[in-house]
Motif scaffolding. Structure first.
Motif, PDB file in Angstrom:
ATOM      1  N   GLU A 153      -8.612 -34.474   7.374  1.00  0.00           N
ATOM      2  CA  GLU A 153      -9.537 -33.436   7.856  1.00  0.00           C
ATOM      3  C   GLU A 153     -10.825 -34.035   8.389  1.00  0.00           C
ATOM      4  OE1 GLU A 153     -12.032 -29.612   6.147  1.00  0.00           O
ATOM      5  OE2 GLU A 153     -10.020 -30.000   5.377  1.00  0.00           O
ATOM      6  N   ASP A 198      -6.582 -25.941  -0.393  1.00  0.00           N
ATOM      7  CA  ASP A 198      -6.827 -27.192   0.319  1.00  0.00           C
ATOM      8  C   ASP A 198      -7.542 -28.138  -0.638  1.00  0.00           C
ATOM      9  OD1 ASP A 198      -9.413 -26.256   0.158  1.00  0.00           O
ATOM     10  OD2 ASP A 198      -9.598 -25.791   2.292  1.00  0.00           O
ATOM     11  N   GLU A 250     -11.088 -36.943   9.645  1.00  0.00           N
ATOM     12  CA  GLU A 250     -10.720 -37.869  10.725  1.00  0.00           C
ATOM     13  C   GLU A 250     -11.251 -39.273  10.467  1.00  0.00           C
ATOM     14  OE1 GLU A 250     -12.085 -35.988  14.316  1.00  0.00           O
ATOM     15  OE2 GLU A 250     -10.375 -34.626  14.383  1.00  0.00           O
TER      16      GLU A 250
END
Length: 400
Positions: free
Chosen positions: A36, A159, A38
């Motif tokens: 998420e 998540d 990156e």
């Protein structure tokens, strides 16, 4: 004064929460978090390693405070700081937030994991703390068994951020009240004299001359650092090590799963033996340290599922008892005097090698394969074992 079962149960539950929400968190969250944000997942583990180094630096200060004031404030503060760090991690939007959150978690770990909990028990119970230390590690052995699948389930249902917030709430709503209720405040503790590490224990017994105490301390440093490297390397790479040795994925994962039950079973056996037969902690530590090398020999000579299972079971049993030994050996050799400070100093080398082990062992597996990985962990375990044979306890006459 001996610990009550409610106190052992309460601190065991609180320690399970603390370990599951800190040390065992990165292994599950690293990939979704990195995806998420990156970034490379190695950055997540780098932030985690920094938290371990911060934990090492703060250890002696935390131990000294507990020696003087008891453990209630420290352990309660650990839950608050762990919760703050987890909230920060759940809100992280980049590398800076990631490292800042893990720094807070590192402070919380310094204040609230085994070293601090052991010091709090010794501050309260003195030499009678061996039994509650063992009882708490027995319960804490389920931290990975509970933490990994629960965190993975939370990530799957929501998540990785919601998993962080869940563990933050668990620290506040479960661990914090348990510490406040079952760890006595400083005003309720019996007074104990504190002094230099390795001084005369509060039971009035001298454990050899000062050079013998220094030798024992250095031997414990070597033992702790060597075994911490092996523990950390296996925690991060045991399934990978078995895969590199040629085993199928299902066999490697299944064998690695045996480590947790083996740890708990060995701690239970140690608890019973210590209670029934008053076993010598030094002899128990020596037995524990030899089990990993025996498992390595079994993996190399037998191979296959049987060899992998033997390796996992022996490593798990040895590691389970070594965790207890790191808490009880300093108490056995030096007494309760300045125990917290002593544990903090011993933990510095342990946290350093613990932080370095995942990265260094990964390089070793990539370059040398399973044989050299086993050879390295085998050699370090034997180094730890040799250090234990350098130690002389108070029942033995000083060598001329």
């Amino acid at each position: 004064m001996s610990a009550s079962w409610p106190q052992v149960l309460a601190l065991g539950v609180a320690q399970t929460v603390a370990w599951a929400s800190s040390t065992y968190l990165a292994a599950v969250l690293a990939k979704p978090l990195a995806a998420e944000l990156e970034i490379n997942s190695s950055l997540v583990f780098a932030a985690f390693s920094c938290s371990l180094l911060l934990m090492a630096v703060l250890g002696p200060l935390v131990g000294r405070y507990i020696d003087r004031h008891g453990g209630q404030r420290v352990l309660c503060l650990s839950s608050l700081i762990l919760a703050a760090g987890l909230v920060g991690l759940g809100m992280a939007g980049g590398v800076v937030g990631l490292f800042a959150a893990w720094a807070l978690i590192g402070i919380g770990m310094a204040l609230g994991l085994y070293d601090a909990a052991f010091a709090a028990l010794v501050r309260e119970h003195g030499v009678a703390a061996r039994a509650p230390i063992t009882g708490i590690t027995l319960l804490g052995g389920f931290a990975s068994t509970i933490g990994w699948p629960l965190t993975a389930w939370l990530v799957a249902q929501g998540d990785w951020r919601s998993a962080c917030f869940f563990w933050a709430a668990t620290n506040l709503l479960l661990a914090l009240p348990l510490y406040f209720r079952f760890v006595p405040a400083a005003r309720h503790l019996a007074g104990q004299v504190t002094g230099a590490v390795g001084g005369e224990p509060s039971d009035g017994k001298r454990h050899g001359p000062s050079d013998g105490r220094r030798r024992n301390f250095l031997a414990l440093v070597v033992f702790g650092a060597a075994t911490a490297f092996v523990t950390s390397a296996m925690a991060a790479h045991l399934p990978g090590l078995l895969l590199v040795s040629g085993l199928p994925v299902a066999v490697a994962i299944g064998a690695a799963a045996l480590v947790g039950p083996a740890q708990v079973a060995a701690r239970l056996a140690e608890f019973v033996a210590a209670h029934k037969f008053r076993t010598n902690p030094l002899a128990t530590a020596r037995l524990a340290t030899v089990l990993h090398p025996l498992g390595g020999i079994g993996l190399l000579l037998i191979g296959g599922p049987a060899g992998a299972a033997a390796f996992a079971l022996l490593h798990g049993a040895g590691n389970g008892m070594i965790t207890i030994a790191r808490g009880t050996l300093p108490l056995f050799l030096f007494g309760p005097l300045s125990y917290g400070l002593l544990q903090g100093k011993l933990a510095v080398a342990q946290r350093m090698t613990q932080a370095a082990a995942p990265f260094l062992f990964a390089l070793l597996l990539e370059s040398g394969g399973a044989f050299w990985g086993i050879a390295a962990s085998f050699s370090l375990s034997l180094l730890g074992l040799a250090a234990l044979f350098v130690i002389r306890d108070g029942s033995q006459p000083p060598q001329r």
